[in-house]
Design a protein around this motif. Sequence first.
Motif, mmCIF file in Angstrom:
data_model
loop_
_atom_site.group_PDB
_atom_site.id
_atom_site.type_symbol
_atom_site.label_atom_id
_atom_site.label_comp_id
_atom_site.label_asym_id
_atom_site.label_seq_id
_atom_site.Cartn_x
_atom_site.Cartn_y
_atom_site.Cartn_z
ATOM 1 N N LEU A 185 0.819 -1.072 0.002
ATOM 2 C CA LEU A 185 0.017 -0.064 0.091
ATOM 3 C C LEU A 185 0.754 1.386 0.050
ATOM 4 O O LEU A 185 0.761 2.116 -0.769
ATOM 5 N N LEU A 186 2.040 1.218 0.769
ATOM 6 C CA LEU A 186 2.747 2.514 0.802
ATOM 7 C C LEU A 186 3.466 2.786 -0.366
ATOM 8 O O LEU A 186 3.796 3.953 -0.563
ATOM 9 N N ALA A 187 4.056 1.690 -0.999
ATOM 10 C CA ALA A 187 4.629 1.801 -2.351
ATOM 11 C C ALA A 187 3.688 2.667 -3.299
ATOM 12 O O ALA A 187 4.294 3.243 -4.384
ATOM 13 N N GLN A 188 2.323 2.583 -3.250
ATOM 14 C CA GLN A 188 1.573 3.281 -4.269
ATOM 15 C C GLN A 188 1.194 4.857 -3.831
ATOM 16 O O GLN A 188 0.354 5.483 -4.468
ATOM 17 N N THR A 189 1.863 5.341 -2.650
ATOM 18 C CA THR A 189 1.428 6.609 -2.197
ATOM 19 C C THR A 189 2.691 7.741 -2.760
ATOM 20 O O THR A 189 3.529 7.213 -3.335
ATOM 21 N N ALA A 190 2.221 8.864 -2.660
ATOM 22 C CA ALA A 190 3.112 10.082 -3.288
ATOM 23 C C ALA A 190 4.455 10.266 -2.537
ATOM 24 O O ALA A 190 5.380 10.750 -2.734
ATOM 25 N N ASP A 191 4.037 9.738 -0.998
ATOM 26 C CA ASP A 191 5.293 10.194 -0.143
ATOM 27 C C ASP A 191 6.415 9.131 -0.479
ATOM 28 O O ASP A 191 7.467 9.559 0.123
ATOM 29 N N MET A 192 6.295 8.028 -0.717
ATOM 30 C CA MET A 192 7.534 7.110 -1.054
ATOM 31 C C MET A 192 8.422 7.817 -2.080
ATOM 32 O O MET A 192 9.492 8.061 -1.642
ATOM 33 N N PRO A 193 7.971 7.939 -3.182
ATOM 34 C CA PRO A 193 8.996 8.462 -4.233
ATOM 35 C C PRO A 193 9.424 9.952 -3.824
ATOM 36 O O PRO A 193 10.766 10.076 -4.178
ATOM 37 N N GLU A 194 8.843 10.583 -2.965
ATOM 38 C CA GLU A 194 9.106 11.754 -2.398
ATOM 39 C C GLU A 194 10.322 11.964 -1.640
ATOM 40 O O GLU A 194 11.267 12.305 -1.613
ATOM 41 N N ALA A 195 10.057 10.999 -0.638
ATOM 42 C CA ALA A 195 11.279 10.293 0.332
ATOM 43 C C ALA A 195 12.232 10.031 -0.514
ATOM 44 O O ALA A 195 13.708 10.459 -0.060
ATOM 45 N N LEU A 196 12.309 9.066 -1.524
ATOM 46 C CA LEU A 196 13.590 8.847 -2.361
ATOM 47 C C LEU A 196 14.091 9.767 -3.034
ATOM 48 O O LEU A 196 15.412 9.945 -3.172
ATOM 49 N N ALA A 197 13.357 10.768 -3.643
ATOM 50 C CA ALA A 197 13.762 11.902 -4.562
ATOM 51 C C ALA A 197 14.508 12.969 -3.217
ATOM 52 O O ALA A 197 15.575 13.518 -3.720
ATOM 53 N N ALA A 198 14.028 13.135 -2.317
ATOM 54 C CA ALA A 198 14.504 14.023 -1.417
ATOM 55 C C ALA A 198 15.837 13.460 -0.833
ATOM 56 O O ALA A 198 16.908 14.296 -0.658
ATOM 57 N N PHE A 199 16.104 12.293 -0.530
ATOM 58 C CA PHE A 199 16.978 11.526 -0.332
ATOM 59 C C PHE A 199 18.313 11.696 -1.304
ATOM 60 O O PHE A 199 19.599 12.034 -1.033
ATOM 61 N N LYS A 200 17.738 11.471 -2.698
ATOM 62 C CA LYS A 200 18.890 11.697 -3.507
ATOM 63 C C LYS A 200 19.367 13.159 -3.806
ATOM 64 O O LYS A 200 20.441 13.467 -4.061
ATOM 65 N N GLU A 201 18.495 14.096 -3.791
ATOM 66 C CA GLU A 201 18.586 15.411 -3.760
ATOM 67 C C GLU A 201 19.190 15.970 -2.586
ATOM 68 O O GLU A 201 19.451 17.261 -2.710
#
Length: 260
Positions: free
Chosen positions: A235-251
């Motif tokens: 379920l969490l993998a389908q939320t907007a917050d997961m890719p945002e967290a990954l993008a923030a980590f990379k950036e």
Amino acid sequence: MTFEVLDGEIGVLRINRPDRMNSQTVRMFSEYGQAALALRDSGLRALILTGAGERVFCAGFDLDEIDVITSMGVREFLKFQETATGGIQAIRHLPFPVIAAVHGAATGGGLALALAADIRLIAPTSKFSAAFVKVGLSIGELGTSFHLSRLIGSGRAAEIGYSGRFVGAEEAARIGLANRIVPTEELFGEAVEMARTIARNAPGAVRLSKRAIQRNQEVGSYAAALELENRGQALLAQTADMPEALAAFKEKRDPRFVGN
């Protein structure tokens, strides 16, 4: 009880009977459930549970009301028990983390209330007692036998429950009854800071983490625990917050969570 909101997303619920050692009344158990129901969909990210005044967290049931209980018939008493346990359970089942900031005594129903929290920060003055045997009742009260045995093991829970003795702050931290000891003057501030740390994470991730920890105390097998975990992660993998967290980590920036 009193309630306030800090930072727009952290709730503070205080037991507010300092003149009576923040002891519990028959009515208060209903108020626990009412408060939890009102807060459940409030958008809060964490709740701090504490006692008003400087002396005590909660000294358990107010013995001035004991005659109310002893005069009840079996059916009436069972209804009271269901109301009382329902109030504690409602706080335990809040979808966001609950942090108990404990100073002074947490005895009987006060211990049960502290155990319903996810995290317990305690002052050096803290002391805990499952005092039910002292008034002719058992440790099987308000969820205490369930929580205490899972936190500290059945052997320690039995010794504390059968004797009704007090457990001081240092012992509580050592055996896992409390997360850690904090200087009295820093206790509330530390609880607020912990709530803020939690609130910086993705709301859905925190909520499903709480659900996984609580439900997996109750499932009967490792396979059932994995099934619950797998569904939550899917379920969490389908939320907007997961890719945002990954993008923030990379950036190398703070994430901007939206809660969905």
